[in-house]
Motif scaffolding. Structure first.
Motif, PDB file in Angstrom:
ATOM      1  N   ASP A 149      31.728  30.743 -18.821  1.00 15.78           N
ATOM      2  CA  ASP A 149      31.220  32.110 -18.976  1.00 15.78           C
ATOM      3  C   ASP A 149      31.909  33.116 -18.066  1.00 15.78           C
ATOM      4  OD1 ASP A 149      29.310  31.279 -20.884  1.00 15.78           O
ATOM      5  OD2 ASP A 149      27.963  30.639 -19.287  1.00 15.78           O
ATOM      6  N   LEU A 150      32.899  32.683 -17.325  1.00 14.46           N
ATOM      7  CA  LEU A 150      33.586  33.585 -16.390  1.00 14.46           C
ATOM      8  C   LEU A 150      34.722  34.333 -17.074  1.00 14.46           C
ATOM      9  CD1 LEU A 150      33.727  31.225 -13.270  1.00 14.46           C
ATOM     10  CD2 LEU A 150      32.074  33.027 -13.767  1.00 14.46           C
ATOM     11  N   HIS A 151      35.181  35.404 -16.436  1.00 13.65           N
ATOM     12  CA  HIS A 151      36.274  36.220 -16.963  1.00 13.65           C
ATOM     13  C   HIS A 151      37.464  36.110 -16.007  1.00 13.65           C
ATOM     14  CE1 HIS A 151      32.542  37.939 -18.594  1.00 13.65           C
ATOM     15  NE2 HIS A 151      33.260  38.146 -19.686  1.00 13.65           N
ATOM     16  N   THR A 152      38.491  35.439 -16.441  1.00 14.57           N
ATOM     17  CA  THR A 152      39.648  35.145 -15.593  1.00 14.57           C
ATOM     18  C   THR A 152      40.225  36.392 -14.928  1.00 14.57           C
ATOM     19  OG1 THR A 152      40.182  33.254 -16.976  1.00 14.57           O
ATOM     20  CG2 THR A 152      41.963  34.107 -15.602  1.00 14.57           C
ATOM     21  N   LEU A 153      40.456  36.276 -13.601  1.00 14.03           N
ATOM     22  CA  LEU A 153      41.059  37.326 -12.787  1.00 14.03           C
ATOM     23  C   LEU A 153      40.222  38.606 -12.700  1.00 14.03           C
ATOM     24  CD1 LEU A 153      44.819  36.911 -13.825  1.00 14.03           C
ATOM     25  CD2 LEU A 153      43.866  36.501 -11.540  1.00 14.03           C
ATOM     26  N   TYR A 154      38.937  38.505 -13.012  1.00 17.37           N
ATOM     27  CA  TYR A 154      38.056  39.684 -12.946  1.00 17.37           C
ATOM     28  C   TYR A 154      37.543  39.809 -11.510  1.00 17.37           C
ATOM     29  CZ  TYR A 154      34.480  42.996 -14.662  1.00 17.37           C
ATOM     30  OH  TYR A 154      33.692  44.105 -14.900  1.00 17.37           O
ATOM     31  N   VAL A 166      38.046  33.925 -10.125  1.00 10.88           N
ATOM     32  CA  VAL A 166      37.274  33.274 -11.191  1.00 10.88           C
ATOM     33  C   VAL A 166      38.215  32.973 -12.353  1.00 10.88           C
ATOM     34  CG1 VAL A 166      34.995  34.206 -10.605  1.00 10.88           C
ATOM     35  CG2 VAL A 166      36.517  35.547 -12.050  1.00 10.88           C
ATOM     36  N   ILE A 167      37.998  31.807 -12.984  1.00 12.82           N
ATOM     37  CA  ILE A 167      38.844  31.387 -14.102  1.00 12.82           C
ATOM     38  C   ILE A 167      37.965  30.847 -15.211  1.00 12.82           C
ATOM     39  CG2 ILE A 167      40.751  29.904 -14.870  1.00 12.82           C
ATOM     40  CD1 ILE A 167      41.730  29.746 -12.011  1.00 12.82           C
ATOM     41  N   ASN A 168      38.201  31.327 -16.417  1.00 12.45           N
ATOM     42  CA  ASN A 168      37.501  30.788 -17.583  1.00 12.45           C
ATOM     43  C   ASN A 168      38.165  29.477 -17.995  1.00 12.45           C
ATOM     44  OD1 ASN A 168      37.070  30.447 -20.657  1.00 12.45           O
ATOM     45  ND2 ASN A 168      35.568  31.999 -20.087  1.00 12.45           N
ATOM     46  N   ASP A 169      37.357  28.512 -18.426  1.00 14.10           N
ATOM     47  CA  ASP A 169      37.867  27.194 -18.826  1.00 14.10           C
ATOM     48  C   ASP A 169      39.035  27.285 -19.809  1.00 14.10           C
ATOM     49  OD1 ASP A 169      36.044  25.875 -17.244  1.00 14.10           O
ATOM     50  OD2 ASP A 169      34.630  25.474 -18.864  1.00 14.10           O
TER      51      ASP A 169
END
Length: 201
Positions: A149-154, A166-169
């Motif tokens: 549920d994360l947003h990469t590089l946000y 944070v990194i999305n799968d």
């Protein structure tokens, strides 16, 4: 004070009894509401990650030099092996912890340069431990949260979760590019501070 003036004051005060400031000065409060609405801060959207689809990974080479330790605390994440391989290629000495308890034991015994942690509640203790490190240790521990549920590089999401990145799968196949960018941004932001702290007596 003259009796007739006292009487007027008493009459005025009694007419104000039980009234709120908002009912007495509606224009003032209406303007304040408008100010609040007009100054509401809207967070920027997560970054556009479409560039990853066209990124040229090229031939990945192992990087020379001392191998800084990295800890993976990802539970049953099916991409743990992929992450470990990419980090090893980047020159990290990778260790995995199968549970939060094991991760806490390892964090207590070794100073990890990089910690990858699952974003699920099972690893809340690990996140809390990392963020309660002394300021010197925390500055040298790059903490990455991984989750569906994360947003990469946000950056704002990372900040809200007390992480560095944070990194999305789904973006893990491009981990090397993402981590390289995250570390460069971190270095650019904090290197002057770290240099000053390092030179302090």
């Amino acid at each position: 004070m003259a009796p007739h003036i006292k009487g007027k004051i008493k009459k005025t005060l009694s007419s104000l009894a039980g009234q709120s400031a908002q009912s007495l000065f509606p224009d003032l409060f209406q303007n304040e509401s408008a100010k609040v609405e007009s100054s509401t801060v809207i967070a920027p959207p997560p970054p556009d990650m479409s560039w990853l689809a066209h990124a040229d990974f090229g031939e990945q080479q192992e990087r020379a030099g001392n191998a800084p330790p990295a800890l993976l605390v990802l539970g049953g994440n099916p991409q743990q092996e992929l992450i470990a391989q990419q980090l090893a290629r980047m020159g990290y000495a990778v260790t995995a912890a199968s549970s939060a308890t094991q991760a806490l034991e390892r964090l207590g015994a070794t100073k990890y340069r990089l910690v990858f942690c699952g974003a699920d509640a099972a690893f809340e203790e690990v996140r809390r431990f990392v963020n309660q490190l002394t300021s010197d240790l925390r500055r040298h521990t790059y903490f990455v949260l991984v989750g569906a549920d994360l947003h990469t590089l946000y950056d704002l999401e990372a900040l809200a979760l007390s992480a560095n990145l944070v990194i999305n799968d789904r973006d893990l196949p491009a981990l090397e590019l993402i981590l390289d960018k995250g570390l460069r941004d971190y270095e650019q932001l904090f290197r002057p501070l770290l240099d000053i702290l390092g030179s302090a007596p």
